[in-house]
Design a protein around this motif. Structure first.
Motif, PDB file in Angstrom:
ATOM      1  N   ARG A   1      58.916   6.865  45.655  1.00  0.00           N
ATOM      2  CA  ARG A   1      60.279   7.322  45.946  1.00  0.00           C
ATOM      3  C   ARG A   1      60.399   8.823  45.682  1.00  0.00           C
ATOM      4  O   ARG A   1      61.033   9.546  46.442  1.00  0.00           O
ATOM      5  CB  ARG A   1      61.287   6.529  45.121  1.00  0.00           C
ATOM      6  N   GLN A   2      59.777   9.309  44.609  1.00  0.00           N
ATOM      7  CA  GLN A   2      59.807  10.744  44.312  1.00  0.00           C
ATOM      8  C   GLN A   2      59.078  11.531  45.395  1.00  0.00           C
ATOM      9  O   GLN A   2      59.543  12.587  45.811  1.00  0.00           O
ATOM     10  CB  GLN A   2      59.183  11.027  42.939  1.00  0.00           C
ATOM     11  N   ASP A   3      57.971  11.005  45.884  1.00  0.00           N
ATOM     12  CA  ASP A   3      57.253  11.651  46.993  1.00  0.00           C
ATOM     13  C   ASP A   3      58.140  11.703  48.234  1.00  0.00           C
ATOM     14  O   ASP A   3      58.156  12.702  48.960  1.00  0.00           O
ATOM     15  CB  ASP A   3      55.951  10.918  47.317  1.00  0.00           C
ATOM     16  N   TRP A   4      58.874  10.629  48.491  1.00  0.00           N
ATOM     17  CA  TRP A   4      59.793  10.579  49.631  1.00  0.00           C
ATOM     18  C   TRP A   4      60.878  11.651  49.487  1.00  0.00           C
ATOM     19  O   TRP A   4      61.195  12.354  50.444  1.00  0.00           O
ATOM     20  CB  TRP A   4      60.424   9.177  49.733  1.00  0.00           C
ATOM     21  N   ILE A   5      61.427  11.767  48.287  1.00  0.00           N
ATOM     22  CA  ILE A   5      62.457  12.781  48.016  1.00  0.00           C
ATOM     23  C   ILE A   5      61.898  14.175  48.306  1.00  0.00           C
ATOM     24  O   ILE A   5      62.540  14.987  48.984  1.00  0.00           O
ATOM     25  CB  ILE A   5      62.951  12.687  46.553  1.00  0.00           C
ATOM     26  N   ASP A   6      60.704  14.459  47.798  1.00  0.00           N
ATOM     27  CA  ASP A   6      60.085  15.770  48.000  1.00  0.00           C
ATOM     28  C   ASP A   6      59.821  16.035  49.485  1.00  0.00           C
ATOM     29  O   ASP A   6      60.050  17.146  49.970  1.00  0.00           O
ATOM     30  CB  ASP A   6      58.784  15.886  47.208  1.00  0.00           C
ATOM     31  N   THR A   7      59.356  15.013  50.197  1.00  0.00           N
ATOM     32  CA  THR A   7      59.062  15.171  51.623  1.00  0.00           C
ATOM     33  C   THR A   7      60.342  15.421  52.413  1.00  0.00           C
ATOM     34  O   THR A   7      60.382  16.322  53.263  1.00  0.00           O
ATOM     35  CB  THR A   7      58.336  13.921  52.174  1.00  0.00           C
ATOM     36  N   LEU A   8      61.374  14.641  52.144  1.00  0.00           N
ATOM     37  CA  LEU A   8      62.642  14.836  52.863  1.00  0.00           C
ATOM     38  C   LEU A   8      63.191  16.235  52.603  1.00  0.00           C
ATOM     39  O   LEU A   8      63.620  16.925  53.538  1.00  0.00           O
ATOM     40  CB  LEU A   8      63.669  13.773  52.466  1.00  0.00           C
ATOM     41  N   ARG A   9      63.171  16.660  51.346  1.00  0.00           N
ATOM     42  CA  ARG A   9      63.658  18.002  50.997  1.00  0.00           C
ATOM     43  C   ARG A   9      62.879  19.074  51.766  1.00  0.00           C
ATOM     44  O   ARG A   9      63.456  19.996  52.338  1.00  0.00           O
ATOM     45  CB  ARG A   9      63.529  18.219  49.492  1.00  0.00           C
ATOM     46  N   GLN A  10      61.562  18.945  51.810  1.00  0.00           N
ATOM     47  CA  GLN A  10      60.713  19.918  52.500  1.00  0.00           C
ATOM     48  C   GLN A  10      60.999  19.940  54.002  1.00  0.00           C
ATOM     49  O   GLN A  10      61.123  21.013  54.604  1.00  0.00           O
ATOM     50  CB  GLN A  10      59.229  19.596  52.242  1.00  0.00           C
ATOM     51  N   GLU A  11      61.101  18.768  54.615  1.00  0.00           N
ATOM     52  CA  GLU A  11      61.301  18.692  56.069  1.00  0.00           C
ATOM     53  C   GLU A  11      62.675  19.212  56.469  1.00  0.00           C
ATOM     54  O   GLU A  11      62.803  19.910  57.481  1.00  0.00           O
ATOM     55  CB  GLU A  11      61.095  17.259  56.574  1.00  0.00           C
ATOM     56  N   ILE A  12      63.698  18.906  55.703  1.00  0.00           N
ATOM     57  CA  ILE A  12      65.050  19.417  55.998  1.00  0.00           C
ATOM     58  C   ILE A  12      65.072  20.936  55.861  1.00  0.00           C
ATOM     59  O   ILE A  12      65.627  21.640  56.714  1.00  0.00           O
ATOM     60  CB  ILE A  12      66.111  18.766  55.076  1.00  0.00           C
ATOM     61  N   SER A  13      64.448  21.450  54.813  1.00  0.00           N
ATOM     62  CA  SER A  13      64.459  22.916  54.632  1.00  0.00           C
ATOM     63  C   SER A  13      63.694  23.603  55.758  1.00  0.00           C
ATOM     64  O   SER A  13      64.110  24.662  56.240  1.00  0.00           O
ATOM     65  CB  SER A  13      63.898  23.300  53.264  1.00  0.00           C
ATOM     66  N   GLU A  14      62.603  23.002  56.202  1.00  0.00           N
ATOM     67  CA  GLU A  14      61.852  23.592  57.307  1.00  0.00           C
ATOM     68  C   GLU A  14      62.645  23.509  58.618  1.00  0.00           C
ATOM     69  O   GLU A  14      62.625  24.443  59.421  1.00  0.00           O
ATOM     70  CB  GLU A  14      60.490  22.901  57.463  1.00  0.00           C
ATOM     71  N   LEU A  15      63.357  22.411  58.828  1.00  0.00           N
ATOM     72  CA  LEU A  15      64.186  22.270  60.028  1.00  0.00           C
ATOM     73  C   LEU A  15      65.263  23.359  60.064  1.00  0.00           C
ATOM     74  O   LEU A  15      65.474  24.003  61.101  1.00  0.00           O
ATOM     75  CB  LEU A  15      64.831  20.884  60.073  1.00  0.00           C
ATOM     76  N   ILE A  16      65.901  23.589  58.931  1.00  0.00           N
ATOM     77  CA  ILE A  16      66.947  24.617  58.863  1.00  0.00           C
ATOM     78  C   ILE A  16      66.337  26.003  59.052  1.00  0.00           C
ATOM     79  O   ILE A  16      66.918  26.858  59.738  1.00  0.00           O
ATOM     80  CB  ILE A  16      67.733  24.500  57.544  1.00  0.00           C
ATOM     81  N   SER A  17      65.177  26.227  58.486  1.00  0.00           N
ATOM     82  CA  SER A  17      64.484  27.500  58.676  1.00  0.00           C
ATOM     83  C   SER A  17      64.184  27.737  60.156  1.00  0.00           C
ATOM     84  O   SER A  17      64.387  28.858  60.678  1.00  0.00           O
ATOM     85  CB  SER A  17      63.197  27.505  57.862  1.00  0.00           C
ATOM     86  N   LEU A  18      63.720  26.710  60.850  1.00  0.00           N
ATOM     87  CA  LEU A  18      63.451  26.835  62.287  1.00  0.00           C
ATOM     88  C   LEU A  18      64.734  27.056  63.085  1.00  0.00           C
ATOM     89  O   LEU A  18      64.723  27.791  64.082  1.00  0.00           O
ATOM     90  CB  LEU A  18      62.730  25.587  62.806  1.00  0.00           C
ATOM     91  N   LEU A  19      65.802  26.421  62.668  1.00  0.00           N
ATOM     92  CA  LEU A  19      67.095  26.633  63.328  1.00  0.00           C
ATOM     93  C   LEU A  19      67.458  28.118  63.280  1.00  0.00           C
ATOM     94  O   LEU A  19      67.852  28.709  64.290  1.00  0.00           O
ATOM     95  CB  LEU A  19      68.171  25.782  62.652  1.00  0.00           C
ATOM     96  N   TRP A  20      67.289  28.718  62.099  1.00  0.00           N
ATOM     97  CA  TRP A  20      67.590  30.142  61.969  1.00  0.00           C
ATOM     98  C   TRP A  20      66.598  31.001  62.752  1.00  0.00           C
ATOM     99  O   TRP A  20      66.975  32.003  63.351  1.00  0.00           O
ATOM    100  CB  TRP A  20      67.611  30.553  60.489  1.00  0.00           C
ATOM    101  N   GLU A  21      65.342  30.621  62.754  1.00  0.00           N
ATOM    102  CA  GLU A  21      64.347  31.368  63.531  1.00  0.00           C
ATOM    103  C   GLU A  21      64.714  31.369  65.013  1.00  0.00           C
ATOM    104  O   GLU A  21      64.672  32.424  65.673  1.00  0.00           O
ATOM    105  CB  GLU A  21      62.959  30.751  63.341  1.00  0.00           C
ATOM    106  N   ILE A  22      65.081  30.217  65.533  1.00  0.00           N
ATOM    107  CA  ILE A  22      65.469  30.115  66.947  1.00  0.00           C
ATOM    108  C   ILE A  22      66.718  30.947  67.207  1.00  0.00           C
ATOM    109  O   ILE A  22      66.812  31.664  68.207  1.00  0.00           O
ATOM    110  CB  ILE A  22      65.673  28.638  67.355  1.00  0.00           C
ATOM    111  N   HIS A  23      67.672  30.880  66.280  1.00  0.00           N
ATOM    112  CA  HIS A  23      68.903  31.685  66.427  1.00  0.00           C
ATOM    113  C   HIS A  23      68.573  33.178  66.477  1.00  0.00           C
ATOM    114  O   HIS A  23      69.059  33.893  67.362  1.00  0.00           O
ATOM    115  CB  HIS A  23      69.860  31.399  65.268  1.00  0.00           C
ATOM    116  N   TYR A  24      67.759  33.651  65.540  1.00  0.00           N
ATOM    117  CA  TYR A  24      67.448  35.078  65.505  1.00  0.00           C
ATOM    118  C   TYR A  24      66.658  35.524  66.734  1.00  0.00           C
ATOM    119  O   TYR A  24      66.901  36.611  67.270  1.00  0.00           O
ATOM    120  CB  TYR A  24      66.704  35.448  64.219  1.00  0.00           C
ATOM    121  N   LYS A  25      65.739  34.681  67.188  1.00  0.00           N
ATOM    122  CA  LYS A  25      64.992  35.037  68.403  1.00  0.00           C
ATOM    123  C   LYS A  25      65.913  35.046  69.618  1.00  0.00           C
ATOM    124  O   LYS A  25      65.824  35.938  70.465  1.00  0.00           O
ATOM    125  CB  LYS A  25      63.828  34.062  68.621  1.00  0.00           C
TER     126      LYS A  25
END
Length: 176
Positions: free
Chosen positions: A34-58
């Motif tokens: 469950r802790q691994d799942w929490i860490d994975t979800l946190r990482q994937e959401i943060s990367e998704l938001i980072s890509l959202l901003w990357e696409i916006h800036y481009k």
């Protein structure tokens, strides 16, 4: 009678301790997953938001080569992969997970009706903030579950404590 009660009580005590050890081991592993799942979800959401901003800036850049479709394709593909992975991590039957999926669906650029919003900094900020808030709610409830332990473990732990007290009381009462 005393000779039978004491060995029987000790055997029951040993079985209880052994069972508790087994339950603790299993539940510890579940908590680790469950802790691994929490860490994975946190990482994937943060990367998704980072890509959202990357696409916006481009997409809003003054440099034509950054705005080009060819330049946006890799980030768009990764964005789609991440959103699919996040959906697979979530339990679609849970209300909070459904809310996260809806927030992902309404992200700027996610579909034809929201594609123009990728150019709107406020829309991107609002969407990212909403997704973070919804994810934090899920992560908080899962973290509480990890700290508390699984329901079976919690119930078993207290049943074994009660049986331990009863067994010890029986041993003591038969000894005197």
């Amino acid at each position: 009678m005393d000779l039978i009660a004491t060995p029987l009580g000790l055997a029951l005590l040993a079985a209880s301790v052994s069972f508790l050890s087994l339950v603790i081991s299993k539940e510890s592993k579940i908590s680790e997953f469950r802790q691994d799942w929490i860490d994975t979800l946190r990482q994937e959401i943060s990367e998704l938001i980072s890509l959202l901003w990357e696409i916006h800036y481009k997409a809003t850049s003054d440099e034509p080569e950054l705005q080009s479709y060819q330049n946006l394709i890799p980030a768009g593909i990764r964005f789609s992969q991440l959103s699919a992975k996040i959906r697979l991590l979530l339990n679609s039957k849970e209300i909070d997970s459904q809310r996260i999926n809806s927030a992902i669906d309404s992200l700027p650029g996610m579909d034809a009706k929201n594609v123009a919003k990728i150019l709107d900094r406020d829309a991107v900020m609002e969407s990212a903030t909403e997704l973070i808030a919804l994810t934090n709610k899920v992560l908080k409830s899962e973290w509480k579950r990890v700290k508390r332990g699984e329901a079976f473990y919690f119930a078993t732990k207290w049943c074994l404590v009660v049986s331990l007290v009863v067994t010890l009381a029986l041993i003591i009462s038969t000894s005197f």
